[in-house]
Enzyme design. Sequence first.
Site, PDB file in Angstrom:
ATOM      1  N   ALA A   1      -9.879  10.096  -1.615  1.00 54.55           N
ATOM      2  CA  ALA A   1      -9.828  11.560  -1.601  1.00 54.55           C
ATOM      3  C   ALA A   1      -9.115  12.110  -0.378  1.00 54.55           C
ATOM      4  O   ALA A   1      -9.143  13.318  -0.144  1.00 54.55           O
ATOM      5  CB  ALA A   1     -11.238  12.131  -1.684  1.00 54.55           C
TER       6      ALA A   1
ATOM      7  N   ASP B   1      -3.004   6.035  -3.655  1.00 56.95           N
ATOM      8  CA  ASP B   1      -4.189   5.565  -4.360  1.00 56.95           C
ATOM      9  C   ASP B   1      -3.845   5.358  -5.823  1.00 56.95           C
ATOM     10  O   ASP B   1      -2.945   6.021  -6.358  1.00 56.95           O
ATOM     11  CB  ASP B   1      -5.356   6.544  -4.238  1.00 56.95           C
ATOM     12  CG  ASP B   1      -6.693   5.865  -4.516  1.00 56.95           C
ATOM     13  OD1 ASP B   1      -7.296   5.339  -3.555  1.00 56.95           O
ATOM     14  OD2 ASP B   1      -7.121   5.832  -5.684  1.00 56.95           O
TER      15      ASP B   1
ATOM     16  N   ASP C   1      -0.511   1.472  -7.971  1.00 56.23           N
ATOM     17  CA  ASP C   1      -1.418   0.323  -8.014  1.00 56.23           C
ATOM     18  C   ASP C   1      -1.012  -0.643  -6.899  1.00 56.23           C
ATOM     19  O   ASP C   1       0.039  -1.281  -6.964  1.00 56.23           O
ATOM     20  CB  ASP C   1      -1.325  -0.354  -9.378  1.00 56.23           C
ATOM     21  CG  ASP C   1      -2.273  -1.547  -9.505  1.00 56.23           C
ATOM     22  OD1 ASP C   1      -2.919  -1.917  -8.511  1.00 56.23           O
ATOM     23  OD2 ASP C   1      -2.337  -2.108 -10.618  1.00 56.23           O
TER      24      ASP C   1
ATOM     25  N   ASP D   1      -7.571   0.873   4.103  1.00 52.15           N
ATOM     26  CA  ASP D   1      -9.037   0.937   4.025  1.00 52.15           C
ATOM     27  C   ASP D   1      -9.377   0.578   2.584  1.00 52.15           C
ATOM     28  O   ASP D   1      -9.453   1.440   1.722  1.00 52.15           O
ATOM     29  CB  ASP D   1      -9.517   2.343   4.401  1.00 52.15           C
ATOM     30  CG  ASP D   1     -11.033   2.432   4.471  1.00 52.15           C
ATOM     31  OD1 ASP D   1     -11.683   1.385   4.649  1.00 52.15           O
ATOM     32  OD2 ASP D   1     -11.576   3.542   4.335  1.00 52.15           O
TER      33      ASP D   1
ATOM     34  N   CYS E   1     -15.627  -0.844   4.214  1.00 53.94           N
ATOM     35  CA  CYS E   1     -16.965  -0.366   4.588  1.00 53.94           C
ATOM     36  C   CYS E   1     -18.011  -1.319   4.018  1.00 53.94           C
ATOM     37  O   CYS E   1     -18.945  -0.913   3.331  1.00 53.94           O
ATOM     38  CB  CYS E   1     -17.197   1.065   4.142  1.00 53.94           C
ATOM     39  SG  CYS E   1     -17.003   1.346   2.368  1.00 53.94           S
TER      40      CYS E   1
END
Length: 417
Positions: free
Chosen positions: A244, A262, A288, A304, A357
Site C-alpha cells: 500500500a 507490487d 510480478d 520488503d 516482517c
Amino acid sequence: MTASRPTFNPARALAVRVLTRVLTGETFAAPALDAALAEARLPARDAGLATHLVYGTLRYVLLLDAALTPLLRGETPPKARALLLAGAFEKLVLGTPPHAVVSEYVNVARMARLASPALVNAVLRRVARPAETEETRYALPGWLIDVFRRAYGERAEAVLADQLQPQPLWLSLSSAGVRSLEAEGSVVEPGPQGVDRVVLARPLRESAAYRCGQAQPINPASMAVVDALGDVEGRRVLDLAGGAGVKAALLAARGARVTSVDVIARKHEAARANLKRLGLRADLLTHDLTQPLDLPPAPLVLLDAPCTGTGTLRAHPEIKLRLTPEAVEEMAALQARLLPNAAAAVAPGGVLVYSVCSVTRQEGERVLRDFLATHPEFTPEAVPGLEVPHVPAGEGVLTVPEAGLDGFFIARLRRTA
C-alpha cells in the site's frame, strides 16, 4: 405491568460477528473490524471495547480453546464458538465479574441470535483457566514457540509474553502533527526511529493531523527498514513489493524519487490515496517480481518481501491460527525467487536492503545466506541508524518485538560490481 426487555452492549455483538468471520478464515481482523465499526458508528467507548475484545480474544484463543473444549460436545457452530471465546476472554483474562459475563453474553446470544442462551449460560458459568502448559502460557503453538526461542535466545521468554499485550499506536508525525494531536488532547511520546507512540483523544482518521497529512502510521521496526537505505534525498529508489506504499510515502517525504512496485494492482489505489493525503508523489508499477524488472538499475533498492508475518503477531494475532511450518517453507521459496530479481535492479556501487516482517530463520537468515553464496558481487554491510533493540541474525539483524515493536529481519548489501 410489562417486564423490561433485557439489554446488551452492541460492542459485544459486533465483536462476535467480526470474530466469526476471522476465525472461519473469511477475512483478517483489521479490515473486518474497520468495516464493522464504520457501519455501526458506535460511541468511542463501545468501539474501544469491541476492538479490545476482537484482538484480545484472537491473541489468547489457544488458551481459551483449551478452557472451553472440555465443556463442549460435538461440533460447535462458528457463531457460538466466537461468542463463547469472547466471553471466556472477558472472564479469564480481563477479569470481568463472572455474573456480568454470563448475563451480558446470554443477552447477546438471545437478542442477536448468535447462539443458544442455555449453552452460553452453562458454559460461561463453568469455564475456568486450563492447566498451564507452554502453549497456554503464551497462547502459541509449540512450533512457533520454538521459532521465537531460536531467534531470541535468552530474550525469548520476555518476547513471547509481550506478544499477548495490546498493540500501541505508532505514528510518524511532523512537528505540526504533534502540536495538532496534543491540542486535541492526545498524548504523544517520542519513540525510536523518530516514530511517536500515541494515545489518541479521538479516532485517528478524525484527527486534524491525519486529515492534513501530518501523520503516518508505521511501526518503528518498519521505519528501521526505511532508515537502512541511508540518505535518499534526490536519489532514485525502487520500493519492491511495496504493498500500500507506506514506505514509498516515507521515502518520498525524505526527497527520494520513488518507484513502488507490487503485483496486486488494487494496492496501488490505497497507495495513491495515501500519497494524495500526504501531499506526496511516487510512481506506481504493477509487476510480478518473480519475473525480471524492465527498469533502469537504481542506486537504492528496497525489497520488503511478502512473508509469514511472524514478527507482527501482536498486531495480527490471527496469523498464528493459520500458519503452518509448511507455509513458512513455501514463503521462503517465494522470497528466494524475488531476491535475485531485486538484486538485478541495483546499479553497480548501489545498495540493496532486504527485509521481512518475520522472525523465522528460513525467511531471513537462510534466504540471504543462499543468495550470497551465488551472488559474490554483493557484500553485506552494517545496517545504519538502528535505534530499535536488535540481535544478530546471520548477515543481517532481527529487531526485537518487545514494547510494541515488530520483529523484522533487515540486511543491507552493497553491489561491488
